[in-house]
Design an enzyme around this catalytic site. Structure first.
Site, short mmCIF file in Angstrom:
data_model
loop_
_atom_site.label_atom_id
_atom_site.label_comp_id
_atom_site.label_asym_id
_atom_site.label_seq_id
_atom_site.Cartn_x
_atom_site.Cartn_y
_atom_site.Cartn_z
N GLU A 97 0.81 -1.22 0.00
CA GLU A 97 0.00 0.00 0.00
C GLU A 97 0.84 1.27 0.00
O GLU A 97 1.98 1.29 0.48
CB GLU A 97 -0.93 0.00 1.22
N CYS A 110 3.35 8.58 1.34
CA CYS A 110 3.93 7.58 2.23
C CYS A 110 4.04 6.27 1.44
O CYS A 110 3.02 5.71 1.04
CB CYS A 110 3.02 7.42 3.45
N CYS A 117 6.53 -7.22 6.65
CA CYS A 117 7.69 -6.79 7.42
C CYS A 117 8.09 -7.92 8.35
O CYS A 117 7.23 -8.64 8.85
CB CYS A 117 7.36 -5.54 8.23
N CYS A 121 7.16 -5.66 15.30
CA CYS A 121 6.83 -4.69 16.35
C CYS A 121 5.40 -4.96 16.82
O CYS A 121 4.50 -5.14 16.00
CB CYS A 121 6.97 -3.26 15.82
N CYS A 124 2.19 -2.84 15.54
CA CYS A 124 2.09 -2.49 14.12
C CYS A 124 1.32 -3.55 13.35
O CYS A 124 1.60 -4.75 13.45
CB CYS A 124 3.49 -2.32 13.53
N SER A 205 12.23 6.14 7.40
CA SER A 205 11.94 5.77 8.78
C SER A 205 12.42 4.35 9.06
O SER A 205 12.15 3.44 8.29
CB SER A 205 10.42 5.85 9.02
N ASN A 304 -2.66 4.08 16.41
CA ASN A 304 -3.80 3.78 15.53
C ASN A 304 -4.15 2.31 15.67
O ASN A 304 -3.34 1.45 15.34
CB ASN A 304 -3.44 4.10 14.07
N CYS A 347 -0.84 5.71 10.23
CA CYS A 347 0.42 5.02 10.56
C CYS A 347 0.15 3.68 11.21
O CYS A 347 -0.63 3.60 12.15
CB CYS A 347 1.23 5.80 11.59
N1 SAH Z 1 9.70 0.12 9.50
C1 SAH Z 1 9.83 1.54 9.61
C2 SAH Z 1 8.66 2.28 8.96
C3 SAH Z 1 7.40 1.96 9.70
S1 SAH Z 1 5.99 2.97 9.71
C4 SAH Z 1 9.93 1.92 11.08
O1 SAH Z 1 9.73 1.06 11.91
O2 SAH Z 1 10.24 3.07 11.38
C5 SAH Z 1 6.28 4.50 10.36
C6 SAH Z 1 5.96 4.68 11.86
O3 SAH Z 1 4.65 4.26 12.25
C7 SAH Z 1 6.95 3.94 12.74
O4 SAH Z 1 7.43 4.80 13.72
C8 SAH Z 1 6.08 2.88 13.34
O5 SAH Z 1 6.60 2.42 14.56
C9 SAH Z 1 4.77 3.62 13.51
N2 SAH Z 1 3.62 2.75 13.76
C10 SAH Z 1 3.52 1.42 13.50
N3 SAH Z 1 2.33 0.96 13.89
C11 SAH Z 1 1.66 2.00 14.41
C12 SAH Z 1 0.35 2.16 14.95
N4 SAH Z 1 -0.50 1.13 15.00
N5 SAH Z 1 -0.03 3.37 15.35
C13 SAH Z 1 0.82 4.43 15.25
N6 SAH Z 1 2.05 4.35 14.75
C14 SAH Z 1 2.48 3.15 14.33
#
Ligand code: SAH
Length: 373
Positions: A97, A110, A117, A121, A124, A205, A304, A347
């Site tokens: 996406e 974005c 991935c 985490c 996420c 990021s 989120n 995000c």
């Molecule tokens: N893999 C990269 C890019 C990820 S997305 C990274 O980890 O940085 C960008 C941001 O969104 C990251 O800081 C990630 O931790 C955050 N993120 C992931 N899931 C989320 C959620 N459910 N709500 C808010 N932010 C989130």
């Protein structure tokens, strides 16, 4: 006979030096690569027949052996707030996406760097899908090309402000785990003859792949965003498991190295606000102590939610208090405004459609991942 599309070279995957070589192989002069890039990236066309300042026989060779092919759109959704989300085809069964976020003074795209991935985490949504594969350079650049050309078409007569001024690699995937394909894509985004974006308008990021941050410092100048999310290793181990391999002290050293290497580089720390987990004033003060004395900024991201998650978003007053604790200690902090929630475009909500082929699970527990170099 024309060459089948799959055997043609996708020009969206070639940074300028590689394009110069390709052009030379087709019997033309290397400087023609710039003219070609001008058509592809400035004018947004992939039709060689339209490229009238290129010799006719060169255009014919290009048409036979090259193509400008962005990912195929599987689905497009529009949020009430103007945010647009595209699902793009990775293969017959899978999608990744990208999201366009229009604001009065800029338009941020974005983009994704992987299908799924591997980093797992806990907060996420992409992580829940597991990892399938790296996107190619042309699939990464193709996202920006696709959005830019579509927005330009739509803007003819409509809102001319709706264009891509900023690109963030904050979609699906860990960009530094796909270093080999991401770096050439960054080159094309920044190249004067490519998208010609300033390095301040391109943000990568990362969850904190320390060795790759050092490597990035050697080859690129883009803005760095780092997913911190916790002030101590015990909690960060839970939230961002790669921390077990690269703990906070090592991560911060890599960030300061990135900053020191060249003036004008920036590092932002992302911090997701999880109710009752990482959002106390004491934790804010601990974050401030970590970052003290460095020109770093913190971006607080209200969590989120997505189906099946065990976390909830910190209440707004708690987020404000956390921000104020940082500000009072001289750490620049902002709260990210949530966009596109009604279409799951915020995000951490990007799920696409991923068939995991590397994560080894035992019940619900991930017991192994494969990260590609
Ligand atoms: N893999 C990269 C890019 C990820 S997305 C990274 O980890 O940085 C960008 C941001 O969104 C990251 O800081 C990630 O931790 C955050 N993120 C992931 N899931 C989320 C959620 N459910 N709500 C808010 N932010 C989130």
């Amino acid at each position: 006979m024309s060459t089948p599309a799959t055997e043609r070279t996708n020009l969206l995957g070639l940074p300028r030096p590689a394009l110069e070589t390709f052009v030379a192989q087709l019997g033309s002069r290397p400087f023609r690569a710039r003219q070609l890039m001008n058509w592809v990236y400035k004018r947004g066309t992939g039709e060689f027949a339209e490229m009238t300042d290129l010799a006719k026989d060169f255009r014919a060779r290009l048409a036979a052996q090259a193509e400008v092919r962005p990912p195929e759109v599987v689905r497009e959704q529009r949020s009430a707030d103007g945010t647009v989300k595209w699902a793009l085809r990775a293969d017959a069964a899978q999608a990744f996406e990208m999201v366009f976020i229009p604001e009065p003074d800029r338009g941020t795209l974005c983009i994704s760097s992987q299908v799924g991935c591997a980093l797992d985490c806990s907060f996420c949504s992409t992580a829940q899908q597991g990892f399938n594969r790296n996107l190619t350079t042309s699939e990464i650049v193709g996202q920006v090309w696709l959005a830019s050309t579509q927005l330009a078409r739509e803007a003819a007569g409509a809102d001319p402000a709706a264009r891509v001024t900023n690109v963030v690699l904050m979609g699906m995937g860990e960009p530094l785990a796909n270093f080999r394909n991401v770096v050439p894509a960054l080159d094309i985004l920044l190249d004067d003859f490519g998208f010609d974006l300033s390095r301040r308008r391109v943000t990568l990021s990362t969850s904190g792949l320390v060795p790759q941050i050092y490597r990035l410092a050697e080859v690129s100048n883009v803005a760095l965003a780092v997913s911190l999310h916790a002030p101590d290793d015990a909690l960060r181990n839970e939230l961002v498991p790669i921390n077990r391999k690269h703990p906070i002290a090592e991560l911060l050293a890599a960030c300061w190295h990135y900053l020191d290497e060249q003036n004008g580089r920036s590092v932002t720390f992302e911090y997701v606000m999880l109710d009752g987990v990482n959002d106390s004033p004491a934790q804010a003060r601990a974050v401030a102590r970590l970052l003290k004395g460095h020109p770093a900024k913190v971006n607080l991201i209200p969590f989120n939610p997505f189906p099946g998650t065990r976390y909830t978003r910190s209440p707004a007053p708690v987020i404000q208090r956390f921000r104020d604790e940082l500000l009072q200690r001289g750490v620049l902090a902002t709260v990210r405004r949530t966009r596109g929630e009604d279409i799951d475009a915020a995000c951490g909500q990007l799920a696409g459609k991923v068939i995991d082929r590397t994560t080894v699970r035992l019940g619900n527990k991930v017991i192994g991942v494969a990260i590609q170099p």
